[in-house]
Design a protein around this motif. Structure first.
Motif, PDB file in Angstrom:
ATOM      1  N   ARG A 100      20.772  12.024 -20.621  1.00  0.00           N
ATOM      2  CA  ARG A 100      20.351  10.686 -20.171  1.00  0.00           C
ATOM      3  C   ARG A 100      19.657   9.931 -21.306  1.00  0.00           C
ATOM      4  O   ARG A 100      19.861   8.742 -21.498  1.00  0.00           O
ATOM      5  CB  ARG A 100      19.378  10.803 -18.988  1.00  0.00           C
ATOM      6  N   HIS A 101      18.817  10.666 -22.046  1.00  0.00           N
ATOM      7  CA  HIS A 101      18.095  10.059 -23.174  1.00  0.00           C
ATOM      8  C   HIS A 101      19.083   9.566 -24.242  1.00  0.00           C
ATOM      9  O   HIS A 101      19.016   8.416 -24.677  1.00  0.00           O
ATOM     10  CB  HIS A 101      17.122  11.098 -23.761  1.00  0.00           C
ATOM     11  N   GLU A 102      19.999  10.434 -24.644  1.00  0.00           N
ATOM     12  CA  GLU A 102      20.938  10.055 -25.709  1.00  0.00           C
ATOM     13  C   GLU A 102      21.891   8.957 -25.237  1.00  0.00           C
ATOM     14  O   GLU A 102      22.243   8.056 -26.005  1.00  0.00           O
ATOM     15  CB  GLU A 102      21.716  11.274 -26.212  1.00  0.00           C
ATOM     16  N   ARG A 104      21.158   6.657 -23.209  1.00  0.00           N
ATOM     17  CA  ARG A 104      20.407   5.400 -23.255  1.00  0.00           C
ATOM     18  C   ARG A 104      20.455   4.805 -24.657  1.00  0.00           C
ATOM     19  O   ARG A 104      20.557   3.593 -24.830  1.00  0.00           O
ATOM     20  CB  ARG A 104      18.959   5.622 -22.794  1.00  0.00           C
ATOM     21  N   HIS A 105      20.403   5.686 -25.681  1.00  0.00           N
ATOM     22  CA  HIS A 105      20.554   5.174 -27.043  1.00  0.00           C
ATOM     23  C   HIS A 105      21.953   4.575 -27.236  1.00  0.00           C
ATOM     24  O   HIS A 105      22.111   3.570 -27.920  1.00  0.00           O
ATOM     25  CB  HIS A 105      20.315   6.280 -28.078  1.00  0.00           C
ATOM     26  N   VAL A 106      22.968   5.190 -26.638  1.00  0.00           N
ATOM     27  CA  VAL A 106      24.318   4.617 -26.719  1.00  0.00           C
ATOM     28  C   VAL A 106      24.306   3.207 -26.128  1.00  0.00           C
ATOM     29  O   VAL A 106      24.847   2.257 -26.717  1.00  0.00           O
ATOM     30  CB  VAL A 106      25.360   5.488 -25.978  1.00  0.00           C
ATOM     31  N   GLY A 130       6.061   4.026 -35.484  1.00  0.00           N
ATOM     32  CA  GLY A 130       6.099   5.484 -35.389  1.00  0.00           C
ATOM     33  C   GLY A 130       7.179   5.883 -34.390  1.00  0.00           C
ATOM     34  O   GLY A 130       7.509   5.108 -33.485  1.00  0.00           O
ATOM     35  N   TYR A 131       7.726   7.079 -34.569  1.00  0.00           N
ATOM     36  CA  TYR A 131       8.864   7.508 -33.756  1.00  0.00           C
ATOM     37  C   TYR A 131       8.561   7.459 -32.257  1.00  0.00           C
ATOM     38  O   TYR A 131       9.282   6.837 -31.477  1.00  0.00           O
ATOM     39  CB  TYR A 131       9.263   8.922 -34.194  1.00  0.00           C
ATOM     40  N   LEU A 132       7.464   8.097 -31.849  1.00  0.00           N
ATOM     41  CA  LEU A 132       7.184   8.202 -30.417  1.00  0.00           C
ATOM     42  C   LEU A 132       6.858   6.851 -29.789  1.00  0.00           C
ATOM     43  O   LEU A 132       7.152   6.620 -28.616  1.00  0.00           O
ATOM     44  CB  LEU A 132       6.036   9.186 -30.163  1.00  0.00           C
ATOM     45  N   TRP A 136      12.283   1.506 -28.661  1.00  0.00           N
ATOM     46  CA  TRP A 136      13.611   2.057 -28.340  1.00  0.00           C
ATOM     47  C   TRP A 136      13.488   3.488 -27.833  1.00  0.00           C
ATOM     48  O   TRP A 136      14.216   3.909 -26.939  1.00  0.00           O
ATOM     49  CB  TRP A 136      14.526   2.010 -29.567  1.00  0.00           C
ATOM     50  N   GLU A 137      12.572   4.252 -28.432  1.00  0.00           N
ATOM     51  CA  GLU A 137      12.354   5.625 -27.959  1.00  0.00           C
ATOM     52  C   GLU A 137      11.658   5.614 -26.598  1.00  0.00           C
ATOM     53  O   GLU A 137      11.975   6.426 -25.723  1.00  0.00           O
ATOM     54  CB  GLU A 137      11.533   6.424 -28.972  1.00  0.00           C
ATOM     55  N   GLN A 138      10.721   4.693 -26.431  1.00  0.00           N
ATOM     56  CA  GLN A 138      10.047   4.609 -25.133  1.00  0.00           C
ATOM     57  C   GLN A 138      11.054   4.267 -24.039  1.00  0.00           C
ATOM     58  O   GLN A 138      11.016   4.831 -22.947  1.00  0.00           O
ATOM     59  CB  GLN A 138       8.937   3.559 -25.194  1.00  0.00           C
ATOM     60  N   ASP A 139      11.956   3.349 -24.355  1.00  0.00           N
ATOM     61  CA  ASP A 139      12.992   2.964 -23.390  1.00  0.00           C
ATOM     62  C   ASP A 139      13.887   4.171 -23.061  1.00  0.00           C
ATOM     63  O   ASP A 139      14.168   4.447 -21.903  1.00  0.00           O
ATOM     64  CB  ASP A 139      13.832   1.817 -23.970  1.00  0.00           C
ATOM     65  N   ALA A 140      14.286   4.910 -24.095  1.00  0.00           N
ATOM     66  CA  ALA A 140      15.146   6.079 -23.862  1.00  0.00           C
ATOM     67  C   ALA A 140      14.420   7.135 -23.025  1.00  0.00           C
ATOM     68  O   ALA A 140      15.006   7.757 -22.144  1.00  0.00           O
ATOM     69  CB  ALA A 140      15.610   6.676 -25.197  1.00  0.00           C
ATOM     70  N   ARG A 141      13.129   7.309 -23.276  1.00  0.00           N
ATOM     71  CA  ARG A 141      12.369   8.303 -22.507  1.00  0.00           C
ATOM     72  C   ARG A 141      12.238   7.900 -21.042  1.00  0.00           C
ATOM     73  O   ARG A 141      12.234   8.751 -20.161  1.00  0.00           O
ATOM     74  CB  ARG A 141      10.980   8.518 -23.122  1.00  0.00           C
TER      75      ARG A 141
HETATM   76 ZN   LIG Z   1      15.568   9.185 -28.790  1.00  0.00          ZN
END
Ligand SMILES: [Zn+2]
Length: 158
Positions: A100-102, A104-106, A130-132, A136-141
Protein backbone atom coordinates in the motif's frame (compact mmCIF):
# COMPACT_ATOMS: atom_id res chain seq x y z
CA UNK A 1 27.50 19.00 -2.68
CA UNK A 2 24.16 20.14 -3.95
CA UNK A 3 21.41 18.03 -5.36
CA UNK A 4 21.56 19.94 -8.66
CA UNK A 5 25.02 18.58 -9.43
CA UNK A 6 23.82 15.02 -8.99
CA UNK A 7 20.28 15.24 -10.28
CA UNK A 8 21.05 14.19 -13.88
CA UNK A 9 23.02 11.18 -12.62
CA UNK A 10 20.30 10.17 -10.14
CA UNK A 11 17.61 10.57 -12.75
CA UNK A 12 19.49 8.49 -15.31
CA UNK A 13 20.12 5.77 -12.72
CA UNK A 14 16.47 5.71 -11.67
CA UNK A 15 15.15 5.64 -15.26
CA UNK A 16 17.40 2.69 -15.96
CA UNK A 17 16.21 0.95 -12.81
CA UNK A 18 12.57 1.65 -13.64
CA UNK A 19 13.05 0.17 -17.13
CA UNK A 20 14.56 -2.99 -15.66
CA UNK A 21 11.65 -3.39 -13.24
CA UNK A 22 9.09 -2.81 -15.99
CA UNK A 23 10.78 -5.42 -18.19
CA UNK A 24 11.39 -8.10 -15.58
CA UNK A 25 8.76 -7.47 -12.91
CA UNK A 26 5.40 -9.21 -12.73
CA UNK A 27 1.98 -7.69 -13.37
CA UNK A 28 -0.06 -7.31 -10.20
CA UNK A 29 -2.29 -10.13 -8.98
CA UNK A 30 -6.01 -9.52 -8.50
CA UNK A 31 -5.58 -8.68 -4.81
CA UNK A 32 -2.57 -6.47 -5.50
CA UNK A 33 -4.56 -4.59 -8.15
CA UNK A 34 -7.15 -3.82 -5.48
CA UNK A 35 -4.45 -2.51 -3.12
CA UNK A 36 -3.00 -0.30 -5.87
CA UNK A 37 -6.46 1.09 -6.59
CA UNK A 38 -6.98 1.68 -2.87
CA UNK A 39 -3.81 3.76 -2.85
CA UNK A 40 -5.18 5.91 -5.65
CA UNK A 41 -3.29 4.47 -8.66
CA UNK A 42 -5.34 4.98 -11.83
CA UNK A 43 -3.41 2.89 -14.35
CA UNK A 44 -2.98 -0.16 -12.13
CA UNK A 45 -2.32 -2.44 -15.16
CA UNK A 46 0.94 -0.62 -15.85
CA UNK A 47 2.42 -1.42 -12.43
CA UNK A 48 5.11 -4.13 -12.30
CA UNK A 49 6.37 -5.74 -9.12
CA UNK A 50 9.91 -7.08 -8.84
CA UNK A 51 11.14 -9.15 -5.94
CA UNK A 52 14.76 -8.36 -5.07
CA UNK A 53 17.46 -9.48 -2.65
CA UNK A 54 17.90 -5.90 -1.52
CA UNK A 55 16.97 -2.47 -2.75
CA UNK A 56 19.99 -0.95 -4.49
CA UNK A 57 21.01 2.70 -4.58
CA UNK A 58 23.46 4.56 -6.82
CA UNK A 59 26.98 3.62 -5.80
CA UNK A 60 28.41 7.06 -5.16
CA UNK A 61 29.80 7.94 -1.76
CA UNK A 62 28.64 11.57 -1.86
CA UNK A 63 25.11 10.50 -2.67
CA UNK A 64 25.15 7.86 0.03
CA UNK A 65 26.33 10.47 2.55
CA UNK A 66 23.60 12.86 1.49
CA UNK A 67 20.92 10.15 1.69
CA UNK A 68 22.07 9.12 5.17
CA UNK A 69 22.17 12.74 6.33
CA UNK A 70 18.50 13.00 5.31
CA UNK A 71 17.66 9.90 7.33
CA UNK A 72 17.01 7.58 4.41
CA UNK A 73 17.17 3.96 5.65
CA UNK A 74 19.46 2.71 2.88
CA UNK A 75 20.34 -0.60 4.49
CA UNK A 76 16.87 -1.48 5.71
CA UNK A 77 14.80 -0.31 2.78
CA UNK A 78 12.10 -2.91 2.19
CA UNK A 79 10.65 -1.43 -0.97
CA UNK A 80 10.84 1.38 -3.49
CA UNK A 81 8.75 2.71 -6.32
CA UNK A 82 10.14 4.39 -9.45
CA UNK A 83 7.27 5.40 -11.70
CA UNK A 84 5.21 2.26 -12.32
CA UNK A 85 8.10 0.03 -11.24
CA UNK A 86 7.90 -1.30 -7.69
CA UNK A 87 10.58 -3.45 -6.10
CA UNK A 88 10.25 -5.19 -2.76
CA UNK A 89 12.72 -7.25 -0.76
CA UNK A 90 11.64 -10.86 -1.04
CA UNK A 91 12.44 -12.07 2.47
CA UNK A 92 8.86 -12.25 3.68
CA UNK A 93 8.09 -8.56 3.54
CA UNK A 94 5.45 -8.55 0.80
CA UNK A 95 3.09 -7.26 3.44
CA UNK A 96 -0.09 -5.53 2.48
CA UNK A 97 1.17 -2.51 4.41
CA UNK A 98 4.40 -2.26 2.41
CA UNK A 99 2.58 -2.65 -0.90
CA UNK A 100 0.00 0.00 0.00
CA UNK A 101 2.87 2.35 0.88
CA UNK A 102 4.78 1.74 -2.35
CA UNK A 103 1.61 1.92 -4.47
CA UNK A 104 0.90 5.30 -2.92
CA UNK A 105 4.28 6.43 -4.23
CA UNK A 106 3.23 5.13 -7.66
CA UNK A 107 0.14 7.31 -7.36
CA UNK A 108 2.39 10.27 -6.46
CA UNK A 109 4.47 9.76 -9.62
CA UNK A 110 1.34 9.24 -11.70
CA UNK A 111 -0.33 12.44 -10.53
CA UNK A 112 2.76 14.67 -10.44
CA UNK A 113 4.29 14.50 -13.90
CA UNK A 114 6.00 11.11 -13.89
CA UNK A 115 9.54 10.14 -12.95
CA UNK A 116 11.46 13.24 -14.15
CA UNK A 117 9.19 15.73 -12.46
CA UNK A 118 8.11 13.87 -9.36
CA UNK A 119 11.49 12.41 -8.42
CA UNK A 120 13.05 15.86 -8.27
CA UNK A 121 10.19 17.15 -6.11
CA UNK A 122 10.48 14.12 -3.88
CA UNK A 123 14.25 14.43 -3.42
CA UNK A 124 14.03 18.15 -2.70
CA UNK A 125 11.38 17.51 -0.07
CA UNK A 126 13.49 14.79 1.59
CA UNK A 127 16.48 17.16 1.68
CA UNK A 128 14.38 20.00 3.04
CA UNK A 129 12.30 18.11 5.61
CA UNK A 130 14.20 14.89 6.21
CA UNK A 131 13.03 11.48 5.00
CA UNK A 132 10.46 10.76 7.71
CA UNK A 133 9.02 14.28 7.70
CA UNK A 134 8.79 14.59 3.92
CA UNK A 135 5.14 15.28 3.03
CA UNK A 136 5.36 12.56 0.34
CA UNK A 137 6.50 9.98 2.90
CA UNK A 138 3.87 11.13 5.37
CA UNK A 139 1.23 10.75 2.66
CA UNK A 140 2.48 7.25 1.79
CA UNK A 141 2.46 6.24 5.46
CA UNK A 142 -1.13 7.42 5.82
CA UNK A 143 -2.13 4.92 3.13
CA UNK A 144 -0.42 1.93 4.73
CA UNK A 145 -3.47 0.79 6.64
CA UNK A 146 -6.49 2.43 5.11
CA UNK A 147 -7.95 2.58 1.66
CA UNK A 148 -8.44 6.00 0.09
CA UNK A 149 -12.16 5.34 -0.36
CA UNK A 150 -12.68 4.29 3.26
CA UNK A 151 -15.42 6.58 4.61
CA UNK A 152 -13.61 6.84 7.95
CA UNK A 153 -10.41 7.95 6.29
CA UNK A 154 -9.26 11.46 7.13
CA UNK A 155 -6.32 12.19 4.84
CA UNK A 156 -5.05 15.30 6.62
CA UNK A 157 -4.97 13.97 10.15
CA UNK A 158 -1.44 13.82 11.59
ZN1 LIG B 1 8.08 5.72 1.16
Amino acid sequence: MTLDEYLPEILAWCKHREQLILETGLPLTESQLVLAGDSGVKDTDRVRLLSVERVLFPDDKHLVELARACGMPLDSTAGRAIGYGVEVVHSGTHSERLLRHEFRHVYQYESNGGVEVFLEMYLRSVIEHGYLQSPWEQDARRYEHVAANDPGFLPHQP
